[in-house]
Write a protein that holds these residues in place. Sequence first.
Motif, PDB file in Angstrom:
ATOM      1  N   ILE A  98    -100.148 -51.006  54.345  1.00  0.00           N
ATOM      2  CA  ILE A  98     -98.802 -50.816  54.909  1.00  0.00           C
ATOM      3  C   ILE A  98     -98.557 -51.895  55.963  1.00  0.00           C
ATOM      4  O   ILE A  98     -97.496 -52.522  56.007  1.00  0.00           O
ATOM      5  CB  ILE A  98     -98.651 -49.392  55.495  1.00  0.00           C
ATOM      6  CG1 ILE A  98     -98.725 -48.357  54.371  1.00  0.00           C
ATOM      7  CG2 ILE A  98     -97.331 -49.256  56.265  1.00  0.00           C
ATOM      8  CD1 ILE A  98     -99.008 -46.949  54.828  1.00  0.00           C
ATOM      9  N   GLY A  99     -99.592 -52.143  56.795  1.00  0.00           N
ATOM     10  CA  GLY A  99     -99.501 -53.222  57.780  1.00  0.00           C
ATOM     11  C   GLY A  99     -99.433 -54.589  57.127  1.00  0.00           C
ATOM     12  O   GLY A  99     -98.703 -55.469  57.583  1.00  0.00           O
ATOM     13  N   ASN A 100    -100.188 -54.766  56.011  1.00  0.00           N
ATOM     14  CA  ASN A 100    -100.164 -56.046  55.296  1.00  0.00           C
ATOM     15  C   ASN A 100     -98.778 -56.353  54.739  1.00  0.00           C
ATOM     16  O   ASN A 100     -98.277 -57.477  54.843  1.00  0.00           O
ATOM     17  CB  ASN A 100    -101.170 -56.029  54.141  1.00  0.00           C
ATOM     18  CG  ASN A 100    -102.613 -55.957  54.611  1.00  0.00           C
ATOM     19  OD1 ASN A 100    -102.923 -56.344  55.730  1.00  0.00           O
ATOM     20  ND2 ASN A 100    -103.492 -55.432  53.776  1.00  0.00           N
ATOM     21  N   VAL A 101     -98.154 -55.342  54.131  1.00  0.00           N
ATOM     22  CA  VAL A 101     -96.803 -55.509  53.572  1.00  0.00           C
ATOM     23  C   VAL A 101     -95.818 -55.815  54.703  1.00  0.00           C
ATOM     24  O   VAL A 101     -94.942 -56.682  54.576  1.00  0.00           O
ATOM     25  CB  VAL A 101     -96.377 -54.238  52.795  1.00  0.00           C
ATOM     26  CG1 VAL A 101     -94.898 -54.291  52.437  1.00  0.00           C
ATOM     27  CG2 VAL A 101     -97.211 -54.089  51.527  1.00  0.00           C
ATOM     28  N   GLY A 102     -95.984 -55.109  55.826  1.00  0.00           N
ATOM     29  CA  GLY A 102     -95.126 -55.364  56.985  1.00  0.00           C
ATOM     30  C   GLY A 102     -95.287 -56.784  57.498  1.00  0.00           C
ATOM     31  O   GLY A 102     -94.301 -57.447  57.854  1.00  0.00           O
ATOM     32  N   SER A 280    -100.851 -62.126  54.907  1.00  0.00           N
ATOM     33  CA  SER A 280    -100.453 -60.775  54.527  1.00  0.00           C
ATOM     34  C   SER A 280    -100.482 -60.564  53.017  1.00  0.00           C
ATOM     35  O   SER A 280    -101.002 -59.562  52.526  1.00  0.00           O
ATOM     36  CB  SER A 280     -99.044 -60.478  55.057  1.00  0.00           C
ATOM     37  OG  SER A 280     -99.007 -60.622  56.455  1.00  0.00           O
ATOM     38  N   ILE A 281     -99.912 -61.519  52.268  1.00  0.00           N
ATOM     39  CA  ILE A 281     -99.811 -61.342  50.809  1.00  0.00           C
ATOM     40  C   ILE A 281    -101.197 -61.343  50.167  1.00  0.00           C
ATOM     41  O   ILE A 281    -101.473 -60.571  49.241  1.00  0.00           O
ATOM     42  CB  ILE A 281     -98.881 -62.408  50.172  1.00  0.00           C
ATOM     43  CG1 ILE A 281     -98.505 -62.027  48.742  1.00  0.00           C
ATOM     44  CG2 ILE A 281     -99.506 -63.785  50.183  1.00  0.00           C
ATOM     45  CD1 ILE A 281     -97.423 -61.000  48.635  1.00  0.00           C
ATOM     46  N   THR A 282    -102.114 -62.182  50.669  1.00  0.00           N
ATOM     47  CA  THR A 282    -103.477 -62.183  50.114  1.00  0.00           C
ATOM     48  C   THR A 282    -104.201 -60.888  50.465  1.00  0.00           C
ATOM     49  O   THR A 282    -105.002 -60.380  49.678  1.00  0.00           O
ATOM     50  CB  THR A 282    -104.300 -63.384  50.629  1.00  0.00           C
ATOM     51  OG1 THR A 282    -104.172 -63.468  52.053  1.00  0.00           O
ATOM     52  CG2 THR A 282    -103.831 -64.677  50.012  1.00  0.00           C
ATOM     53  N   SER A 283    -103.903 -60.322  51.642  1.00  0.00           N
ATOM     54  CA  SER A 283    -104.506 -59.042  52.024  1.00  0.00           C
ATOM     55  C   SER A 283    -103.936 -57.893  51.200  1.00  0.00           C
ATOM     56  O   SER A 283    -104.649 -56.945  50.868  1.00  0.00           O
ATOM     57  CB  SER A 283    -104.287 -58.778  53.519  1.00  0.00           C
ATOM     58  OG  SER A 283    -104.988 -59.721  54.288  1.00  0.00           O
ATOM     59  N   VAL A 284    -102.646 -57.961  50.867  1.00  0.00           N
ATOM     60  CA  VAL A 284    -102.041 -56.950  49.983  1.00  0.00           C
ATOM     61  C   VAL A 284    -102.771 -56.946  48.638  1.00  0.00           C
ATOM     62  O   VAL A 284    -103.156 -55.890  48.112  1.00  0.00           O
ATOM     63  CB  VAL A 284    -100.529 -57.242  49.750  1.00  0.00           C
ATOM     64  CG1 VAL A 284     -99.971 -56.384  48.613  1.00  0.00           C
ATOM     65  CG2 VAL A 284     -99.730 -56.983  51.027  1.00  0.00           C
ATOM     66  N   ILE A 285    -102.999 -58.150  48.091  1.00  0.00           N
ATOM     67  CA  ILE A 285    -103.665 -58.284  46.788  1.00  0.00           C
ATOM     68  C   ILE A 285    -105.115 -57.785  46.863  1.00  0.00           C
ATOM     69  O   ILE A 285    -105.566 -56.995  46.039  1.00  0.00           O
ATOM     70  CB  ILE A 285    -103.614 -59.753  46.311  1.00  0.00           C
ATOM     71  CG1 ILE A 285    -102.167 -60.123  45.959  1.00  0.00           C
ATOM     72  CG2 ILE A 285    -104.536 -59.998  45.124  1.00  0.00           C
ATOM     73  CD1 ILE A 285    -101.908 -61.619  45.859  1.00  0.00           C
ATOM     74  N   GLY A 286    -105.849 -58.236  47.903  1.00  0.00           N
ATOM     75  CA  GLY A 286    -107.250 -57.843  48.055  1.00  0.00           C
ATOM     76  C   GLY A 286    -107.415 -56.357  48.287  1.00  0.00           C
ATOM     77  O   GLY A 286    -108.302 -55.715  47.718  1.00  0.00           O
ATOM     78  N   VAL A 315     -96.667 -50.556  45.357  1.00  0.00           N
ATOM     79  CA  VAL A 315     -95.330 -49.959  45.468  1.00  0.00           C
ATOM     80  C   VAL A 315     -95.292 -48.919  46.591  1.00  0.00           C
ATOM     81  O   VAL A 315     -94.371 -48.905  47.423  1.00  0.00           O
ATOM     82  CB  VAL A 315     -94.903 -49.317  44.125  1.00  0.00           C
ATOM     83  CG1 VAL A 315     -93.656 -48.448  44.306  1.00  0.00           C
ATOM     84  CG2 VAL A 315     -94.642 -50.399  43.079  1.00  0.00           C
ATOM     85  N   ILE A 316     -96.316 -48.050  46.653  1.00  0.00           N
ATOM     86  CA  ILE A 316     -96.370 -47.008  47.694  1.00  0.00           C
ATOM     87  C   ILE A 316     -96.470 -47.642  49.078  1.00  0.00           C
ATOM     88  O   ILE A 316     -95.755 -47.258  50.007  1.00  0.00           O
ATOM     89  CB  ILE A 316     -97.567 -46.052  47.446  1.00  0.00           C
ATOM     90  CG1 ILE A 316     -97.323 -45.221  46.180  1.00  0.00           C
ATOM     91  CG2 ILE A 316     -97.785 -45.128  48.647  1.00  0.00           C
ATOM     92  CD1 ILE A 316     -98.553 -44.500  45.672  1.00  0.00           C
ATOM     93  N   SER A 317     -97.351 -48.646  49.227  1.00  0.00           N
ATOM     94  CA  SER A 317     -97.511 -49.333  50.521  1.00  0.00           C
ATOM     95  C   SER A 317     -96.189 -49.942  50.979  1.00  0.00           C
ATOM     96  O   SER A 317     -95.807 -49.822  52.153  1.00  0.00           O
ATOM     97  CB  SER A 317     -98.552 -50.453  50.413  1.00  0.00           C
ATOM     98  OG  SER A 317     -99.764 -49.986  49.902  1.00  0.00           O
TER      99      SER A 317
END
Length: 396
Positions: A98-102, A280-286, A315-317
Amino acid sequence: MGKESRTSVLLGAAFLMATSAIGPGFLTQTTVFTSKLGASFGFVILMSILLDIGAQMNIWRIIAVSERRAQDIANMVLPGLGYLLAFLVIVGGLAFNIGNVGGAGLGTNVMFGLSPEKGALLSGAIAIGIFLIREAGKAMDRFAQLAGVVMILLMIYVAVTSHPPVGEAVVKSFVPDKIDMLAIVTLVGGTVGGYITFAGGHRLIDAGIKGRDALPEVTRSAVSAIGIASIMRIFLFLAALGVVTQGLALDPGNPPASVFQHAAGNIGYKLFGIVMWAASITSVIGSAYTSVSFIRTLSPVIEKYERAIIVAFIVISTAVFVMIGKPVKVLILVGALNGLILPLALGVMLVAAHRKNIVGDYKHPMWMTVFGLFVVIAMSYMGFKTLTTELPKLFL
């Protein structure tokens, strides 16, 4: 697998783990603690690097030699333990994500002026797109490597322009004015806590790099991953230290952005947007990939629909961030809580390393076991102290 593609996977696993660690929480924690501790934060980084290497080398080697994922190893150590570990990792991974997406939304806001919510939706769509590509594993490896190199180069530039007192930083890294346990637990948690240390280990298993013959490569990849994350941490620390020692104030709402802006003006602010988005985007993926890898072998249905579940995770995040948002304190809290998962995960792996039904006749090096036990004891002690004394202060 050819030598070139094998090297690419090993490097990709290292970058996947490192870029999973380098997220918005990583940027925020490093900046906040630098402004609090000054040059003495170098000691915290040094201690965290040693603890990170001790944890990661043990975990990756045991995953590789057993040829199993962490949750399956845990269930063999004690039935049901794998389910507990998977639950803790999934919850921590979702909270982190959630923080990564933010953070991705904040990065697009700085770069293009989009609202953080719209930027988060766009970034979530890009992350989902990577998993929908037929060769998702290769796409993930390449993307992580490219983003990692870009982040490090930009971070070095900002560190140089902030003119940090490097000599003082080196001295205080060995002789600090103050030792901050919350900072150590948070950094270790943010680098190898929760799902992060397993990102590369599980990626190697998925790519077929496993077994005793692969151990030298796995060890190099594990240490390289910590090295990549540590280079980023050190240069961000130096950049923040340069700003703080000039007496410039950091914006409490977005501390790392202040560092980039003070160090390199408006160009620095735009560079921050690029670094924040890439981190952030790489952390979302990982986070999505690794969290789901923790439950995929627990049910044939999950195994069959793994890709769809990864997409649902993202999607949920994204939906939760768009509805709720994330404060700076939560990123520090989640890093610390992820640090508390590490003693359990590493402890389980060390027991597994000496169980013949898991690793066969493999003999785990005694120095690695001792190193790993030291990390478990140190993180358990510091984690308990942090949980009972320091964390409540954050929210009072």
